[in-house]
Design a protein around this motif. Structure first.
Motif, PDB file in Angstrom:
ATOM      1  N   ASP A 180       4.299  -0.638  -9.396  1.00  0.00           N
ATOM      2  CA  ASP A 180       2.846  -0.550  -9.314  1.00  0.00           C
ATOM      3  C   ASP A 180       2.383  -0.907  -7.906  1.00  0.00           C
ATOM      4  OD1 ASP A 180       0.262  -0.318 -11.051  1.00  0.00           O
ATOM      5  OD2 ASP A 180      -0.045  -2.129  -9.861  1.00  0.00           O
ATOM      6  N   LEU A 181       1.479  -0.084  -7.370  1.00  0.00           N
ATOM      7  CA  LEU A 181       0.868  -0.365  -6.067  1.00  0.00           C
ATOM      8  C   LEU A 181      -0.516  -0.955  -6.291  1.00  0.00           C
ATOM      9  CD1 LEU A 181       1.832   2.890  -4.120  1.00  0.00           C
ATOM     10  CD2 LEU A 181       2.900   0.633  -3.943  1.00  0.00           C
ATOM     11  N   SER A 182      -0.853  -1.973  -5.550  1.00  0.00           N
ATOM     12  CA  SER A 182      -2.139  -2.646  -5.707  1.00  0.00           C
ATOM     13  C   SER A 182      -3.240  -1.869  -4.994  1.00  0.00           C
ATOM     14  CB  SER A 182      -2.035  -4.073  -5.153  1.00  0.00           C
ATOM     15  OG  SER A 182      -3.252  -4.754  -5.293  1.00  0.00           O
ATOM     16  N   ASP A 219      -0.119   7.157  -8.455  1.00  0.00           N
ATOM     17  CA  ASP A 219       0.628   6.026  -7.896  1.00  0.00           C
ATOM     18  C   ASP A 219       1.486   5.313  -8.926  1.00  0.00           C
ATOM     19  OD1 ASP A 219      -1.843   5.173  -9.093  1.00  0.00           O
ATOM     20  OD2 ASP A 219      -1.463   3.186  -8.288  1.00  0.00           O
ATOM     21  N   ASP A 220       1.364   5.672 -10.208  1.00  0.00           N
ATOM     22  CA  ASP A 220       2.206   5.057 -11.242  1.00  0.00           C
ATOM     23  C   ASP A 220       3.613   5.645 -11.142  1.00  0.00           C
ATOM     24  OD1 ASP A 220       0.181   3.468 -12.252  1.00  0.00           O
ATOM     25  OD2 ASP A 220      -0.525   5.014 -13.616  1.00  0.00           O
ATOM     26  N   THR A 221       4.578   4.785 -10.864  1.00  0.00           N
ATOM     27  CA  THR A 221       5.922   5.258 -10.533  1.00  0.00           C
ATOM     28  C   THR A 221       6.976   4.640 -11.436  1.00  0.00           C
ATOM     29  OG1 THR A 221       5.220   5.430  -8.229  1.00  0.00           O
ATOM     30  CG2 THR A 221       7.578   5.518  -8.642  1.00  0.00           C
ATOM     31  N   VAL A 266       6.401   0.833   1.367  1.00  0.00           N
ATOM     32  CA  VAL A 266       5.124   0.167   1.131  1.00  0.00           C
ATOM     33  C   VAL A 266       4.658  -0.565   2.391  1.00  0.00           C
ATOM     34  CG1 VAL A 266       4.024  -1.730  -0.143  1.00  0.00           C
ATOM     35  CG2 VAL A 266       5.404  -0.046  -1.366  1.00  0.00           C
ATOM     36  N   LYS A 267       5.557  -1.312   3.024  1.00  0.00           N
ATOM     37  CA  LYS A 267       5.195  -2.054   4.230  1.00  0.00           C
ATOM     38  C   LYS A 267       4.900  -1.114   5.388  1.00  0.00           C
ATOM     39  CE  LYS A 267       7.879  -6.160   2.982  1.00  0.00           C
ATOM     40  NZ  LYS A 267       9.069  -6.991   3.292  1.00  0.00           N
ATOM     41  N   ARG A 268       5.698  -0.067   5.509  1.00  0.00           N
ATOM     42  CA  ARG A 268       5.540   0.875   6.619  1.00  0.00           C
ATOM     43  C   ARG A 268       4.219   1.638   6.523  1.00  0.00           C
ATOM     44  NH1 ARG A 268       9.989   3.014   5.736  1.00  0.00           N
ATOM     45  NH2 ARG A 268       9.380   5.001   4.797  1.00  0.00           N
ATOM     46  N   ASN A 269       3.737   1.829   5.300  1.00  0.00           N
ATOM     47  CA  ASN A 269       2.504   2.584   5.079  1.00  0.00           C
ATOM     48  C   ASN A 269       1.293   1.696   4.826  1.00  0.00           C
ATOM     49  OD1 ASN A 269       3.048   5.747   4.781  1.00  0.00           O
ATOM     50  ND2 ASN A 269       4.857   4.629   4.057  1.00  0.00           N
ATOM     51  N   MET A 292       0.584  -0.549   2.643  1.00  0.00           N
ATOM     52  CA  MET A 292       0.125  -0.716   1.269  1.00  0.00           C
ATOM     53  C   MET A 292       0.660  -2.025   0.710  1.00  0.00           C
ATOM     54  SD  MET A 292       0.022   3.132  -0.277  1.00  0.00           S
ATOM     55  CE  MET A 292      -1.572   2.890  -1.018  1.00  0.00           C
ATOM     56  N   LYS A 293       0.339  -2.321  -0.546  1.00  0.00           N
ATOM     57  CA  LYS A 293       0.746  -3.583  -1.143  1.00  0.00           C
ATOM     58  C   LYS A 293       1.361  -3.338  -2.522  1.00  0.00           C
ATOM     59  CE  LYS A 293      -3.052  -6.051   1.133  1.00  0.00           C
ATOM     60  NZ  LYS A 293      -4.326  -6.798   0.917  1.00  0.00           N
ATOM     61  N   SER A 294       2.480  -4.016  -2.776  1.00  0.00           N
ATOM     62  CA  SER A 294       3.111  -3.945  -4.100  1.00  0.00           C
ATOM     63  C   SER A 294       2.459  -4.961  -5.022  1.00  0.00           C
ATOM     64  CB  SER A 294       4.610  -4.244  -4.004  1.00  0.00           C
ATOM     65  OG  SER A 294       5.266  -3.287  -3.217  1.00  0.00           O
ATOM     66  N   ASN A 295       2.161  -4.514  -6.233  1.00  0.00           N
ATOM     67  CA  ASN A 295       1.653  -5.438  -7.246  1.00  0.00           C
ATOM     68  C   ASN A 295       2.859  -5.954  -8.027  1.00  0.00           C
ATOM     69  OD1 ASN A 295       0.233  -6.854  -9.151  1.00  0.00           O
ATOM     70  ND2 ASN A 295      -1.165  -5.186  -9.658  1.00  0.00           N
ATOM     71  N   LYS A 296       3.546  -6.932  -7.441  1.00  0.00           N
ATOM     72  CA  LYS A 296       4.829  -7.384  -7.999  1.00  0.00           C
ATOM     73  C   LYS A 296       4.692  -7.950  -9.404  1.00  0.00           C
ATOM     74  CE  LYS A 296       6.769  -8.314  -3.409  1.00  0.00           C
ATOM     75  NZ  LYS A 296       7.394  -9.314  -2.509  1.00  0.00           N
ATOM     76  N   GLY A 297       3.506  -8.454  -9.734  1.00  0.00           N
ATOM     77  CA  GLY A 297       3.307  -9.005 -11.074  1.00  0.00           C
ATOM     78  C   GLY A 297       3.400  -7.963 -12.169  1.00  0.00           C
TER      79      GLY A 297
END
Length: 422
Positions: free
Chosen positions: A262-264, A350-352, A378-381, A383-388
Motif C-alpha cells: 500500500d502506498l500512502s 496503486d493497490d498492489t 518508492v524512495k526514488r519517486n 512517495m511513501k509506503s504505508n507499512k502498517g
C-alpha cells in the motif's frame, strides 16, 4: 374537516385514503424515474438518497491539532484543507535520465491537431446539466444552452492553449469536496479530497486525453499488470488474473506467499517533475507534455463545505482526484513500479499484490529482492509506503511462513492466512 363538521367520518376517511394512495404512487414514480435516469442524473439520485439519511451533514465535527472538536463549517474547511495539503511532497529535481532521446518525434506547429468549432459545440451540447459548476462559476446548464454562441470563442481559446502550452489560471483551481473513507469521521486524515474543476478546463483536458490515450494504446505504454483506469479491465480482472497464477502453483502442491502493498496518499504525492520526465521518456510529443506540465504547475485548491469555503492553498504535488487527466497520468507515473521484478505483480491503480513460490529458500529470497526493489522505487519517486497496511499471506501445505522485511521493519501476516489449499 371532519372535526369541524364539514364532512362525515366516512367521507373524511375516503378522502384520506385517496390522498395517501396518491402520495404513495407519486413517491414510487419519483423513485422509479430516479433509478431509470441515474446514469444521466447521478446528482439528483444521490441528493434524494441523502435526504433520507438521519444525519444530513457530509462532514461532521472535526478534531483540531489540540484535540478539540470544530463545529463551524469554515473552520472545518480550513482544517481539512490543511490536512489535505500536509501530504504534498516537495518539488523533485530535474530527471536527467528521462529527457528526450534522439530520434523521438517532436511535432511542428502545423502537425498539431485542430480544435474544431463543431467538435467544441458537440461537447457543450452534450454536457450533463446536473453536474456542479467549478470555481469559475460557469454552470453546465448555461454552457449547454449557449453552445452555439460559445463554441467559436472557446475553440479559439482551446487551440491557442494547445499551441502555446498556456493554461488559464481558472483551469488550475479546484473546489475540493471531502469524501469520508472509513474509521473515525472526526479525523481529517480519514477523508479523500475530490476536486471540482472548471468545465471548459475539463473539456480541454478531454482533448489532451485523446492525444495521450491514442499514443498510450499504440505504443502499449501501460503494462498488462495494471487493471485500474484501463479499458476492458477492472478490479475483477485483477483478482482473476492474479489468483489464477497463484492457484495454479498451489494445485501443483507448491507453497505460495502473497504480499499486499500500500502506498500512502498515492494520488496526492505524485511528483510533478518526475511525472513530466516519465511522459518524455515514453516519447510523448513535446507539445502535449508542455501542456500537461503547465496544467500541473501553479495549481491551487480550497475546501468547500455547505457553501463555506477555506482559503486557497497551493498543490505542490499530486494529480487531482476527479480530473480528466488524473487517472492516465497516475497510470503512467506508476507504470515502471514492477520493472525488474521476478515475482508476479498485479496493480489496480496503486493497490498492489506481489506473489511467488515460497517453498524454497531461493523463492523466498526472490520475493524479498522484489520487496527491496519496490521500496527503492518508492524512495526514488518521492512517495511513501504505508507499512502498517503491508500484509503477507502464506498459502499451501508445508509453507515455511518466511518472514519478510521492508527496510528494517518486519511485515505482518494476514488474518486470512491458510495452511492448506482446498
Amino acid at each position: 374537516m371532519w372535526k369541524k363538521g364539514l364532512a362525515t367520518w366516512d367521507e373524511y376517511r375516503d378522502v384520506v385514503t385517496v390522498r395517501r394512495d396518491a402520495t404513495r404512487k407519486a413517491k414510487a414514480r419519483l423513485e422509479l424515474n430516479l433509478a431509470r435516469e441515474v446514469k444521466d442524473n447521478k446528482k439528483g439520485f444521490f441528493k434524494y438518497i441523502s435526504s433520507k439519511r438521519k444525519t444530513r451533514e457530509n462532514v461532521g465535527p472535526q478534531l483540531n491539532e489540540v484535540g478539540a472538536l470544530v463545529m463551524e463549517h469554515t473552520e472545518k474547511a480550513e482544517l481539512l484543507n490543511a490536512a489535505f495539503s500536509s501530504v504534498f511532497t516537495a518539488k523533485a529535481g530535474p530527471q536527467e535520465s528521462q529527457t528526450l532521446e534522439v530520434g523521438e518525434k517532436v511535432w511542428r506547429k502545423e502537425d498539431l491537431p485542430l480544435v474544431e468549432e463543431d467538435r467544441v459545440r458537440d461537447h457543450f451540447g452534450n454536457l450533463n446539466i446536473h453536474k456542479s459548476m467549478g470555481p469559475d462559476g460557469m454552470h453546465p446548464h448555461v454552457l449547454r444552452e449557449l453552445a452555439d454562441v460559445v463554441a467559436m470563442p472557446c475553440s479559439i481559446i482551446f487551440e491557442r492553449s494547445w499551441r502555446t502550452g498556456e493554461v488559464p489560471e481558472d483551469w488550475r483551481k479546484a473546489n475540493v469536496t471531502p469524501v469520508f473513507k472509513k474509521a473515525k469521521n472526526e479525523d481529517p486524515g480519514n477523508y479523500r479530497p475530490v476536486s471540482l474543476t472548471s468545465i471548459p478546463g475539463k473539456m480541454m483536458e478531454q482533448l489532451t486525453l485523446g492525444v495521450i490515450y491514442k499514443y498510450v494504446e499504440e505504443k502499449k505504454v501501460i503494462g498488462s499488470g495494471q487493471h485500474g483506469f484501463t479499458k476492458g479491465k477492472s478490479c475483477l480482472t485483477s483478482l482473476i488474473a492474479f489468483y489464477d497464477g497463484m492457484t495454479s502453483w498451489l494445485d501443483e502442491g507448491r507453497a505460495v506467499d502473497v504480499v499486499y502493498l500500500d502506498l500512502s496518499k498515492a494520488f496526492d504525492t505524485v511528483s510533478h517533475n518526475i511525472l513530466i520526465g516519465k511522459l518524455r521518456k515514453h516519447g510523448l510529443d513535446e507539445w502535449t507534455v508542455r501542456w500537461v506540465e503547465n496544467w500541473l504547475n501553479g495549481r491551487a485548491q480550497r475546501v468547500v463545505i455547505s457553501s463555506a469555503e477555506s482559503s486557497g492553498r497551493p498543490e505542490s504535488s499530486g494529480v487531482p482526484q476527479g480530473s480528466v487527466l488524473g487517472p492516465v497520468s497516475f497510470n503512467i507515473f506508476i507504470n515502471d513500479l514492477n520493472e525488474g521484478t521476478e515475482s508476479t505483480l498485479s496493480k489496480f491503480a496503486d493497490d498492489t499484490k506481489l506473489g511467488g513460490v515460497a517453498d524454497t529458500p531461493e523463492g523466498c529470497a526472490a520475493i524479498q529482492r522484489d520487496l527491496d526493489r519496490l521500496e527503492s522505487w518508492v524512495k526514488r519517486n518521492h512517495m511513501k509506503s504505508n507499512k502498517g497496511k503491508y500484509r503477507v499471506q502464506h498459502l499451501g501445505k508445508n509453507n515455511p511462513k518466511h518472514q519478510y522485511r521492508l527496510g528494517v521493519d518486519l511485515l505482518g501476516s494476514s488474518s486470512a492466512e491458510k495452511d492448506e489449499h482446498d
